[in-house]
Design a protein around this motif. Structure first.
Motif, PDB file in Angstrom:
ATOM      1  N   GLY A  68       0.784  -1.219   0.000  1.00  0.00           N
ATOM      2  CA  GLY A  68       0.000   0.000   0.000  1.00  0.00           C
ATOM      3  C   GLY A  68       0.821   1.277   0.000  1.00  0.00           C
ATOM      4  O   GLY A  68       0.281   2.370  -0.133  1.00  0.00           O
ATOM      5  N   TYR A  88       3.642   8.082   0.608  1.00  0.00           N
ATOM      6  CA  TYR A  88       2.521   8.218  -0.317  1.00  0.00           C
ATOM      7  C   TYR A  88       1.868   6.850  -0.531  1.00  0.00           C
ATOM      8  O   TYR A  88       2.554   5.875  -0.815  1.00  0.00           O
ATOM      9  N   LYS A  90      -2.396   4.922  -1.334  1.00  0.00           N
ATOM     10  CA  LYS A  90      -3.656   5.093  -2.057  1.00  0.00           C
ATOM     11  C   LYS A  90      -4.594   6.101  -1.409  1.00  0.00           C
ATOM     12  O   LYS A  90      -5.501   6.606  -2.050  1.00  0.00           O
ATOM     13  N   HIS A  91      -4.385   6.426  -0.132  1.00  0.00           N
ATOM     14  CA  HIS A  91      -5.246   7.388   0.556  1.00  0.00           C
ATOM     15  C   HIS A  91      -4.576   8.748   0.734  1.00  0.00           C
ATOM     16  O   HIS A  91      -4.966   9.533   1.590  1.00  0.00           O
ATOM     17  N   GLY A  92      -3.536   9.023  -0.042  1.00  0.00           N
ATOM     18  CA  GLY A  92      -2.859  10.312   0.063  1.00  0.00           C
ATOM     19  C   GLY A  92      -1.474  10.162   0.653  1.00  0.00           C
ATOM     20  O   GLY A  92      -0.794   9.162   0.436  1.00  0.00           O
ATOM     21  N   THR A  94       1.304  11.086   4.151  1.00  0.00           N
ATOM     22  CA  THR A  94       1.482  11.400   5.561  1.00  0.00           C
ATOM     23  C   THR A  94       2.945  11.709   5.796  1.00  0.00           C
ATOM     24  O   THR A  94       3.824  10.998   5.298  1.00  0.00           O
ATOM     25  N   TYR A 148     -14.213   8.960  11.794  1.00  0.00           N
ATOM     26  CA  TYR A 148     -13.011   8.137  11.670  1.00  0.00           C
ATOM     27  C   TYR A 148     -12.795   7.285  12.919  1.00  0.00           C
ATOM     28  O   TYR A 148     -12.347   6.146  12.822  1.00  0.00           O
ATOM     29  N   SER A 152     -12.548   3.320  12.783  1.00  0.00           N
ATOM     30  CA  SER A 152     -11.330   2.700  13.301  1.00  0.00           C
ATOM     31  C   SER A 152     -11.630   1.711  14.414  1.00  0.00           C
ATOM     32  O   SER A 152     -11.069   0.624  14.466  1.00  0.00           O
ATOM     33  N   THR A 156     -12.271  -1.397  11.445  1.00  0.00           N
ATOM     34  CA  THR A 156     -10.908  -1.845  11.154  1.00  0.00           C
ATOM     35  C   THR A 156     -10.159  -2.275  12.402  1.00  0.00           C
ATOM     36  O   THR A 156      -9.271  -3.106  12.321  1.00  0.00           O
ATOM     37  N   THR A 161      -3.242  -1.194  12.053  1.00  0.00           N
ATOM     38  CA  THR A 161      -2.022  -0.654  11.444  1.00  0.00           C
ATOM     39  C   THR A 161      -0.792  -1.357  11.994  1.00  0.00           C
ATOM     40  O   THR A 161       0.106  -1.741  11.236  1.00  0.00           O
TER      41      THR A 161
END
Length: 177
Positions: A68, A88, A90-92, A94, A148, A152, A156, A161
Motif C-alpha cells: 500500500g 505516499y 492510495k489514501h494520500g 502522511t 473516523y 477505526s 478496522t 495498522t
C-alpha cells in the motif's frame, strides 16, 4: 378498497431517512469513543537487533516491503536534526519524523502533519533474544474526527495498522533470510 402503493420516490425517501439515521448513529458512537488509543503488537525475529534496526530505519526501502505504500519522499530534517519523510499511498500522503532514536534498541516516530484527521507516535523496542530479537511496536494514536474514530474502532480496529506493519516486516525479514 384503497391500497398503499410503493413508489420510487417513496423508496428514495425511506433510503435517505435510513442513511441519515445510520450516519447519526455512527457519529454518536464516534463521539463517545476517546480521541486517544494505544495498540501494541510484537514479533520474534531470528535476526539480531542491529539487522532489524537497519530495516526499520531504511526509509527509502519501505515501499519494497510495505503493501500500500507507493513511494517515500525524504524531507529536510527537523531543527533538532531528526529525519523526516513523507509516505505516499492510495489514501494520500502522511509526513513522519523521528522523535527519538537509540540504535539499535529504541525508535520513536511520529506523524508530523497537524492537518490530518489523525496523529500519533509509534515506539519500536528491540530486545535481544537468543540469536535474534523481539520487536514490540506500540502505537499511541489519536483520531480527531468522530466518524473516523467509529470506523477505526468498530470496523478496522485500532490495532490494524500495527498488525499489518508487523506482518509485512515478518515477510521482509523472512525473505532476507
Amino acid at each position: 378498497m384503497s391500497g398503499w402503493r410503493w413508489t420510487a420516490a417513496g423508496a428514495a425517501a425511506v433510503a435517505a431517512v435510513v442513511t441519515a439515521g445510520l450516519a447519526a448513529a455512527v457519529l454518536a458512537a464516534g463521539r463517545r469513543l476517546p480521541v486517544e488509543h494505544v495498540s501494541e503488537g510484537g514479533l520474534e525475529l531470528d535476526r539480531p537487533p542491529d539487522e532489524v534496526w537497519d530495516v526499520l530505519t531504511a526509509v527509502d526501502f519501505f515501499p519494497a516491503w510495505r503493501p500500500g505504500l507507493a513511494h517515500v519522499e525524504r524531507l529536510p530534517a527537523t531543527a533538532a536534526g531528526h529525519p523526516r519523510w513523507r509516505e505516499y499511498g492510495k489514501h494520500g500522503h502522511t509526513t513522519y519524523e523521528v522523535v527519538e532514536s537509540a540504535a539499535p534498541h529504541r525508535l520513536v516516530t511520529g506523524i508530523a502533519d497537524p492537518d490530518l484527521p489523525y496523529g500519533g507516535t509509534w515506539t519500536y523496542v528491540l530486545t535481544p533474544a537468543g540469536r535474534g530479537c523481539t520487536l514490540t511496536v506500540t502505537e499511541h494514536g489519536e483520531v480527531y474526527q468522530p466518524l473516523y474514530r467509529a470506523v477505526s474502532h468498530y470496523l478496522t480496529g485500532e490495532g490494524a495498522t500495527v498488525h499489518r506493519y508487523l506482518s509485512a516486516l515478518a515477510q521482509r525479514m523472512a525473505a532476507a533470510g
